[in-house]
Design a protein around this motif. Structure first.
Motif, PDB file in Angstrom:
ATOM      1  N   LYS A 192      15.328 110.022 -28.680  1.00  6.45           N
ATOM      2  CA  LYS A 192      15.997 108.755 -28.360  1.00  6.45           C
ATOM      3  C   LYS A 192      17.504 108.932 -28.450  1.00  6.45           C
ATOM      4  O   LYS A 192      18.009 109.661 -29.301  1.00  6.45           O
ATOM      5  CB  LYS A 192      15.549 107.667 -29.319  1.00  6.45           C
ATOM      6  CG  LYS A 192      14.065 107.377 -29.266  1.00  6.45           C
ATOM      7  CD  LYS A 192      13.657 106.456 -30.410  1.00  6.45           C
ATOM      8  CE  LYS A 192      12.179 106.438 -30.606  1.00  6.45           C
ATOM      9  NZ  LYS A 192      11.652 107.588 -31.302  1.00  6.45           N
ATOM     10  N   VAL A 193      18.209 108.232 -27.558  1.00  2.38           N
ATOM     11  CA  VAL A 193      19.664 108.204 -27.569  1.00  2.38           C
ATOM     12  C   VAL A 193      20.076 106.740 -27.614  1.00  2.38           C
ATOM     13  O   VAL A 193      19.650 105.947 -26.780  1.00  2.38           O
ATOM     14  CB  VAL A 193      20.260 108.875 -26.307  1.00  2.38           C
ATOM     15  CG1 VAL A 193      21.779 108.790 -26.323  1.00  2.38           C
ATOM     16  CG2 VAL A 193      19.799 110.323 -26.204  1.00  2.38           C
ATOM     17  N   HIS A 194      20.899 106.403 -28.602  1.00  2.00           N
ATOM     18  CA  HIS A 194      21.371 105.023 -28.742  1.00  2.00           C
ATOM     19  C   HIS A 194      22.896 105.027 -28.673  1.00  2.00           C
ATOM     20  O   HIS A 194      23.570 105.561 -29.555  1.00  2.00           O
ATOM     21  CB  HIS A 194      20.896 104.426 -30.067  1.00  2.00           C
ATOM     22  CG  HIS A 194      21.383 103.041 -30.283  1.00  2.00           C
ATOM     23  ND1 HIS A 194      22.343 102.732 -31.212  1.00  2.00           N
ATOM     24  CD2 HIS A 194      21.061 101.877 -29.663  1.00  2.00           C
ATOM     25  CE1 HIS A 194      22.593 101.429 -31.159  1.00  2.00           C
ATOM     26  NE2 HIS A 194      21.840 100.906 -30.231  1.00  2.00           N
ATOM     27  N   VAL A 195      23.436 104.456 -27.592  1.00  2.00           N
ATOM     28  CA  VAL A 195      24.887 104.404 -27.404  1.00  2.00           C
ATOM     29  C   VAL A 195      25.463 103.359 -28.353  1.00  2.00           C
ATOM     30  O   VAL A 195      25.036 102.199 -28.337  1.00  2.00           O
ATOM     31  CB  VAL A 195      25.245 104.075 -25.942  1.00  2.00           C
ATOM     32  CG1 VAL A 195      26.747 103.881 -25.780  1.00  2.00           C
ATOM     33  CG2 VAL A 195      24.738 105.171 -25.005  1.00  2.00           C
ATOM     34  N   VAL A 196      26.446 103.769 -29.161  1.00  2.00           N
ATOM     35  CA  VAL A 196      27.056 102.848 -30.121  1.00  2.00           C
ATOM     36  C   VAL A 196      28.485 102.473 -29.728  1.00  2.00           C
ATOM     37  O   VAL A 196      29.024 101.492 -30.233  1.00  2.00           O
ATOM     38  CB  VAL A 196      27.021 103.404 -31.563  1.00  2.00           C
ATOM     39  CG1 VAL A 196      25.585 103.491 -32.064  1.00  2.00           C
ATOM     40  CG2 VAL A 196      27.708 104.739 -31.663  1.00  2.00           C
ATOM     41  N   ARG A 197      29.078 103.246 -28.830  1.00  2.00           N
ATOM     42  CA  ARG A 197      30.425 102.922 -28.341  1.00  2.00           C
ATOM     43  C   ARG A 197      30.622 103.585 -26.996  1.00  2.00           C
ATOM     44  O   ARG A 197      30.203 104.714 -26.774  1.00  2.00           O
ATOM     45  CB  ARG A 197      31.487 103.432 -29.329  1.00  2.00           C
ATOM     46  CG  ARG A 197      32.934 103.329 -28.873  1.00  2.00           C
ATOM     47  CD  ARG A 197      33.642 102.132 -29.477  1.00  2.00           C
ATOM     48  NE  ARG A 197      34.940 101.874 -28.896  1.00  2.00           N
ATOM     49  CZ  ARG A 197      36.105 102.230 -29.420  1.00  2.00           C
ATOM     50  NH1 ARG A 197      36.141 102.876 -30.567  1.00  2.00           N
ATOM     51  NH2 ARG A 197      37.229 101.927 -28.826  1.00  2.00           N
ATOM     52  N   ARG A 198      31.250 102.858 -26.088  1.00  2.00           N
ATOM     53  CA  ARG A 198      31.484 103.371 -24.738  1.00  2.00           C
ATOM     54  C   ARG A 198      32.982 103.360 -24.450  1.00  2.00           C
ATOM     55  O   ARG A 198      33.651 102.356 -24.658  1.00  2.00           O
ATOM     56  CB  ARG A 198      30.749 102.492 -23.729  1.00  2.00           C
ATOM     57  CG  ARG A 198      30.783 102.957 -22.312  1.00  2.00           C
ATOM     58  CD  ARG A 198      30.009 102.003 -21.388  1.00  2.00           C
ATOM     59  NE  ARG A 198      28.830 101.426 -22.001  1.00  2.00           N
ATOM     60  CZ  ARG A 198      27.584 101.899 -21.871  1.00  2.00           C
ATOM     61  NH1 ARG A 198      27.357 102.948 -21.146  1.00  2.00           N
ATOM     62  NH2 ARG A 198      26.580 101.299 -22.456  1.00  2.00           N
ATOM     63  N   PHE A 199      33.486 104.493 -23.990  1.00  2.00           N
ATOM     64  CA  PHE A 199      34.852 104.576 -23.494  1.00  2.00           C
ATOM     65  C   PHE A 199      34.719 104.628 -21.974  1.00  2.00           C
ATOM     66  O   PHE A 199      34.314 105.648 -21.411  1.00  2.00           O
ATOM     67  CB  PHE A 199      35.565 105.831 -24.016  1.00  2.00           C
ATOM     68  CG  PHE A 199      35.749 105.833 -25.514  1.00  2.00           C
ATOM     69  CD1 PHE A 199      36.739 105.076 -26.111  1.00  2.00           C
ATOM     70  CD2 PHE A 199      34.924 106.606 -26.318  1.00  2.00           C
ATOM     71  CE1 PHE A 199      36.914 105.086 -27.486  1.00  2.00           C
ATOM     72  CE2 PHE A 199      35.089 106.629 -27.688  1.00  2.00           C
ATOM     73  CZ  PHE A 199      36.082 105.857 -28.287  1.00  2.00           C
ATOM     74  N   HIS A 200      35.034 103.527 -21.329  1.00  2.00           N
ATOM     75  CA  HIS A 200      34.807 103.404 -19.889  1.00  2.00           C
ATOM     76  C   HIS A 200      35.626 104.419 -19.088  1.00  2.00           C
ATOM     77  O   HIS A 200      36.647 104.922 -19.555  1.00  2.00           O
ATOM     78  CB  HIS A 200      35.116 101.981 -19.424  1.00  2.00           C
ATOM     79  CG  HIS A 200      34.125 100.994 -19.943  1.00  2.00           C
ATOM     80  ND1 HIS A 200      32.865 100.862 -19.403  1.00  2.00           N
ATOM     81  CD2 HIS A 200      34.183 100.126 -20.974  1.00  2.00           C
ATOM     82  CE1 HIS A 200      32.202  99.937 -20.070  1.00  2.00           C
ATOM     83  NE2 HIS A 200      32.983  99.476 -21.032  1.00  2.00           N
ATOM     84  N   PHE A 201      35.158 104.657 -17.877  1.00  2.00           N
ATOM     85  CA  PHE A 201      35.861 105.574 -16.989  1.00  2.00           C
ATOM     86  C   PHE A 201      37.281 105.077 -16.772  1.00  2.00           C
ATOM     87  O   PHE A 201      37.505 103.900 -16.523  1.00  2.00           O
ATOM     88  CB  PHE A 201      35.142 105.693 -15.634  1.00  2.00           C
ATOM     89  CG  PHE A 201      35.875 106.574 -14.671  1.00  2.00           C
ATOM     90  CD1 PHE A 201      35.760 107.952 -14.770  1.00  2.00           C
ATOM     91  CD2 PHE A 201      36.686 106.037 -13.691  1.00  2.00           C
ATOM     92  CE1 PHE A 201      36.451 108.787 -13.892  1.00  2.00           C
ATOM     93  CE2 PHE A 201      37.372 106.867 -12.811  1.00  2.00           C
ATOM     94  CZ  PHE A 201      37.254 108.232 -12.910  1.00  2.00           C
ATOM     95  N   ALA A 202      38.222 105.982 -16.877  1.00  2.00           N
ATOM     96  CA  ALA A 202      39.625 105.669 -16.603  1.00  2.00           C
ATOM     97  C   ALA A 202      40.094 106.661 -15.544  1.00  2.00           C
ATOM     98  O   ALA A 202      40.042 107.875 -15.764  1.00  2.00           O
ATOM     99  CB  ALA A 202      40.459 105.793 -17.871  1.00  2.00           C
ATOM    100  N   SER A 203      40.529 106.158 -14.392  1.00  2.00           N
ATOM    101  CA  SER A 203      40.894 107.053 -13.294  1.00  2.00           C
ATOM    102  C   SER A 203      42.045 107.978 -13.673  1.00  2.00           C
ATOM    103  O   SER A 203      42.066 109.140 -13.261  1.00  2.00           O
ATOM    104  CB  SER A 203      41.226 106.250 -12.032  1.00  2.00           C
ATOM    105  OG  SER A 203      42.239 105.311 -12.297  1.00  2.00           O
TER     106      SER A 203
END
Length: 170
Positions: free
Chosen positions: A43-54
């Motif tokens: 299992k993989v549980h995402v706890v924080r996302r750094f969105h794509f930045a161009s």
């Protein structure tokens, strides 16, 4: 009177359909819950996302990885230099140039630049994938307090994803 009976039968049919749909949803949810609780599943549980930045040409997540009981790093397809274990990681994907600059010094394979260049010259879109196990201090810090620059560093190259994008010509 016939119209009223037909209407009543139609309403009864609708109720039965609703009950059947509800039961089907519950069954699906129960099955999904059982799969999530299966100790043999990774299992993989995402706890924080750094969105794509161009401007950065990448995105990342901090995620908890829980290896299933029947999964071991020796049976996984991970590179031998990347023994996985159940803990918190930073996973990064982005342009090969951007990710290459974030790799732990000396860990990029010698074919890194040539491989992504050849794939791109062949008309494919190329993404580089990299990973880093978080330190004990990073794992115990509130993820919202972690800075992107501090997390996306000293990465280990995992591989390239190359795909064709027919909808976009350039």
């Amino acid at each position: 009177k016939e119209g009223e009976e037909e209407k009543k039968e139609g309403e009864e049919g609708n109720e039965e359909d609703k009950k059947a749909k509800t039961k089907k949803k519950k069954d699906k949810k129960s099955q999904a819950d059982a799969e999530l609780e299966d100790p043999n599943k990774t299992k993989v549980h995402v706890v924080r996302r750094f969105h794509f930045a161009s401007q950065l040409q990448r995105m990342a997540v901090i995620a908890d990885l829980s290896l299933g009981q029947t999964t071991s790093s020796s049976s996984s397809s991970a590179p031998a230099s990347l023994p996985l274990k159940s803990t918190r990681y930073c996973f990064v994907k982005g342009s090969p140039e951007a990710v290459g600059n974030l790799l732990l010094k000396g860990t990029a394979p010698p074919w890194y630049d040539k491989a992504h260049t050849c794939l791109a010259e062949g008309g494919l879109r190329v993404l580089a994938l990299a990973i880093r196990e978080l330190t004990e201090e990073e794992r115990t810090t509130d993820v919202q307090l972690l800075k992107r620059e501090a997390i996306e560093k000293d990465l280990i190259f995992v591989g390239f994803i190359a795909f064709e994008c027919k909808a976009r010509a350039d």
